[in-house]
Design an enzyme around this catalytic site. Structure first.
Site, PDB file in Angstrom:
ATOM      1  N   ASN A 101       0.807  -1.224   0.000  1.00 58.42           N
ATOM      2  CA  ASN A 101       0.000   0.000   0.000  1.00 58.42           C
ATOM      3  C   ASN A 101       0.837   1.270   0.000  1.00 58.42           C
ATOM      4  OD1 ASN A 101      -2.519  -1.162  -0.156  1.00 58.42           O
ATOM      5  ND2 ASN A 101      -2.702  -1.405   2.061  1.00 58.42           N
ATOM      6  N   VAL A 102       1.808   1.358   0.917  1.00 61.57           N
ATOM      7  CA  VAL A 102       2.598   2.603   0.972  1.00 61.57           C
ATOM      8  C   VAL A 102       3.535   2.682  -0.232  1.00 61.57           C
ATOM      9  CG1 VAL A 102       4.250   3.972   2.291  1.00 61.57           C
ATOM     10  CG2 VAL A 102       2.508   2.655   3.509  1.00 61.57           C
ATOM     11  N   GLY A 103       4.216   1.578  -0.540  1.00 66.20           N
ATOM     12  CA  GLY A 103       5.198   1.600  -1.630  1.00 66.20           C
ATOM     13  C   GLY A 103       4.555   1.937  -2.971  1.00 66.20           C
ATOM     14  N   HIS A 132       7.544   7.898  16.783  1.00 69.98           N
ATOM     15  CA  HIS A 132       6.294   7.660  16.060  1.00 69.98           C
ATOM     16  C   HIS A 132       5.499   6.590  16.813  1.00 69.98           C
ATOM     17  CE1 HIS A 132       3.530   7.494  12.770  1.00 69.98           C
ATOM     18  NE2 HIS A 132       3.838   6.261  12.432  1.00 69.98           N
TER      19      HIS A 132
HETATM   20  N1  LIG Z   1       6.477   5.413   9.242  1.00 71.28           N
HETATM   21  C1  LIG Z   1       5.173   5.590   9.077  1.00 71.28           C
HETATM   22  O1  LIG Z   1       4.633   6.626   9.381  1.00 71.28           O
HETATM   23  C2  LIG Z   1       4.371   4.500   8.422  1.00 71.28           C
HETATM   24  C3  LIG Z   1       3.164   4.803   7.763  1.00 71.28           C
HETATM   25  C4  LIG Z   1       2.462   3.770   7.136  1.00 71.28           C
HETATM   26  C5  LIG Z   1       2.947   2.465   7.177  1.00 71.28           C
HETATM   27  N2  LIG Z   1       4.097   2.217   7.856  1.00 71.28           N
HETATM   28  C6  LIG Z   1       4.657   0.870   7.911  1.00 71.28           C
HETATM   29  O2  LIG Z   1       5.147   0.546   6.598  1.00 71.28           O
HETATM   30  C7  LIG Z   1       5.087  -0.862   6.398  1.00 71.28           C
HETATM   31  C8  LIG Z   1       4.360  -1.168   5.094  1.00 71.28           C
HETATM   32  O3  LIG Z   1       3.016  -0.778   5.193  1.00 71.28           O
HETATM   33  P1  LIG Z   1       2.018  -1.107   3.977  1.00 71.28           P
HETATM   34  O4  LIG Z   1       0.710  -0.540   4.353  1.00 71.28           O
HETATM   35  O5  LIG Z   1       2.632  -0.704   2.677  1.00 71.28           O
HETATM   36  O6  LIG Z   1       1.961  -2.703   4.060  1.00 71.28           O
HETATM   37  P2  LIG Z   1       1.617  -3.730   2.874  1.00 71.28           P
HETATM   38  O7  LIG Z   1       1.392  -5.043   3.527  1.00 71.28           O
HETATM   39  O8  LIG Z   1       0.568  -3.166   2.003  1.00 71.28           O
HETATM   40  O9  LIG Z   1       2.975  -3.778   2.029  1.00 71.28           O
HETATM   41  C9  LIG Z   1       4.139  -4.319   2.536  1.00 71.28           C
HETATM   42  C10 LIG Z   1       4.878  -4.978   1.397  1.00 71.28           C
HETATM   43  O10 LIG Z   1       6.151  -5.433   1.874  1.00 71.28           O
HETATM   44  C11 LIG Z   1       6.438  -6.609   1.136  1.00 71.28           C
HETATM   45  N3  LIG Z   1       7.508  -7.353   1.785  1.00 71.28           N
HETATM   46  C12 LIG Z   1       7.456  -8.059   2.937  1.00 71.28           C
HETATM   47  N4  LIG Z   1       8.664  -8.619   3.163  1.00 71.28           N
HETATM   48  C13 LIG Z   1       9.485  -8.249   2.161  1.00 71.28           C
HETATM   49  C14 LIG Z   1      10.839  -8.502   1.835  1.00 71.28           C
HETATM   50  N5  LIG Z   1      11.609  -9.272   2.615  1.00 71.28           N
HETATM   51  N6  LIG Z   1      11.348  -7.954   0.713  1.00 71.28           N
HETATM   52  C15 LIG Z   1      10.581  -7.189  -0.088  1.00 71.28           C
HETATM   53  N7  LIG Z   1       9.284  -6.922   0.165  1.00 71.28           N
HETATM   54  C16 LIG Z   1       8.752  -7.445   1.277  1.00 71.28           C
HETATM   55  C17 LIG Z   1       5.117  -7.351   1.079  1.00 71.28           C
HETATM   56  O11 LIG Z   1       5.119  -8.337   0.049  1.00 71.28           O
HETATM   57  C18 LIG Z   1       4.149  -6.201   0.832  1.00 71.28           C
HETATM   58  O12 LIG Z   1       3.900  -6.029  -0.555  1.00 71.28           O
HETATM   59  C19 LIG Z   1       4.422  -1.430   7.658  1.00 71.28           C
HETATM   60  O13 LIG Z   1       5.406  -1.882   8.556  1.00 71.28           O
HETATM   61  C20 LIG Z   1       3.688  -0.244   8.242  1.00 71.28           C
HETATM   62  O14 LIG Z   1       3.489  -0.354   9.632  1.00 71.28           O
HETATM   63  C21 LIG Z   1       4.807   3.195   8.478  1.00 71.28           C
HETATM   64  O1  LIG Z   2      -0.569   3.307  12.265  1.00 75.56           O
HETATM   65  C1  LIG Z   2       0.206   2.524  11.710  1.00 75.56           C
HETATM   66  O2  LIG Z   2       0.454   1.395  12.134  1.00 75.56           O
HETATM   67  C2  LIG Z   2       0.851   2.932  10.405  1.00 75.56           C
HETATM   68  C3  LIG Z   2       1.567   4.229  10.483  1.00 75.56           C
HETATM   69  O3  LIG Z   2       2.552   4.218  11.473  1.00 75.56           O
HETATM   70  C4  LIG Z   2       0.650   5.395  10.646  1.00 75.56           C
HETATM   71  O4  LIG Z   2       0.837   6.196  11.569  1.00 75.56           O
HETATM   72  O5  LIG Z   2      -0.273   5.542   9.811  1.00 75.56           O
END
Ligand SMILES: NC(=O)c1ccc[n+]([C@@H]2O[C@H](COP(=O)([O-])OP(=O)(O)OC[C@H]3O[C@@H](n4cnc5c(N)ncnc54)[C@H](O)[C@@H]3O)[C@@H](O)[C@H]2O)c1
Ligand SMILES: O=C(O)C[C@H](O)C(=O)O
Length: 315
Positions: A13-15, A177
């Protein structure tokens, strides 16, 4: 647009949203994508590339599968990891996402020796610490995204109270965070007036609470994962500042080395972002209450870092 390459590992989702956001901005020549899910990587490459033919952006999007094909990036963003589900805290992701960092970062460094690394995976500050430890890069080149997101959430909640124009609101959130993040009330402003002077203390308290729970409230509604549009746009802003060497001040997570009175811990602080990554850490004058909140936020991060250190000792 000169020859600038951004790599994104984790095309969930994020990527994927970050890829789309960056492609629309047309600020880099190429975006390389990598995920353990190869079909997803290819699907996102095709869909986002095709979307940008509609509006004629030039950024090339490439799906890669082998580490050696993911090379020479100026910036590598790591969003690979597991998101939380309702009832979980970000801290519950510590071990699983630390293991993912260990599996990804060595090859990122090998094939992208000059890259600045932006970490998004949670729990954010601990993951930045882990990435620094694995990569052995200097602290200016390993930066966590969270403060811009948390600040934009705070702005949203101020907006809900005041209904002022969106672009008149400025907010600033420091610290980790997590639940102990530190919204800075005195320097959060509407048209240059501190929100202290415009809002009641009840309204301010509810803005602080809503900001701290900003991520969790989206997790609770979505049920399947966490927020991604605001996280992606916040990451894109950091990328823009680095690629274009803008020297903007943004709250980002960085290793502290005596700044704010702490060392050997990562936390969100104001930094100047430019071509070298974190070019300077800016020290705001915090009042006593903000210092106390910052200290508890740091203590919560240290607890997670200590878990990582213990785990390493046992290996
Ligand atoms: N810092 C922030 O403010 C913030 C905000 C949003 C999400 N996040 C974090 O970011 C991360 C991703 O969130 P998301 O919503 O995109 O999740 P998501 O599940 O939609 O996407 C994560 C992706 O990582 C891939 N992945 C897992 N292991 C892997 C590996 N070894 N190599 C390559 N790809 C791999 C998965 O296949 C998946 O496509 C989570 O840990 C989430 O908590 C942080
Ligand atoms: O809340 C979460 O787990 C994802 C991210 O850190 C956010 O703040 O949206």
């Amino acid at each position: 647009m000169s020859n600038k390459r951004v790599g994104i590992i984790g095309v969930g989702n994020v990527g994927a949203t970050l890829t789309y956001t960056l492609a629309l901005k047309d600020i880099c020549s190429e975006i390389l994508l990598k995920d353990i899910n190869e079909n997803l990587t290819k699907a996102m490459m095709l869909d986002i590339s095709q979307a940008t033919f509609v509006t004629k952006q030039k950024t090339k999007i490439v799906a890669t599968h082998k580490s050696e094909d993911f090379f020479d990036c100026d910036i590598v963003v790591i969003t690979a990891g597991v998101p939380r589900k309702p009832g979980m805290s970000r801290d519950n992701l510590l071990n699983i996402n630390a293991n993912i960092m260990e599996s990804i970062i060595p090859d990122v460094i090998l094939y992208n020796p000059s890259a600045i690394i932006i970490i998004v995976s949670n729990p954010l500050d601990a993951m930045v610490y882990k990435a620094l430890e694995i990569s052995k890069l200097p602290r200016n080149r390993v930066i966590g995204m969270a403060g811009i997101l948390d600040s934009s959430r705070m702005s949203h909640y101020i907006y809900e109270k005041l209904n002022s124009k969106k672009d008149e609101i400025e907010s600033f959130v420091l610290g980790g965070h997590g639940n102990e993040m530190v919204p800075l009330i005195n320097i959060s402003k509407v048209l240059n007036t501190s929100i202290n002077e415009i809002l009641s203390s009840e309204d301010i308290d509810s803005i602080i609470e809503d900001t701290k729970k900003g991520g969790a409230s989206i997790v609770d509604l979505l049920k399947t994962g966490s927020a991604y549009f605001a996280p992606a746009n916040s990451t894109a802003l950091m990328i823009e500042a680095i690629l274009n060497d803008t020297k903007e001040i943004y709250p980002c997570s960085v290793l502290l080395n005596k700044e704010y009175g702490f060392e050997d811990v990562v936390a969100g602080v104001p930094v100047i972002l430019g071509r070298k990554g974190v070019e300077e850490i800016v020290e705001f004058d915090l009042n006593e209450s903000q210092k106390a909140q910052f200290n508890s936020s740091i203590n919560a991060i240290i607890e997670l870092i200590n878990v990582l250190k213990e785990k390493k000792k046992k290996i």
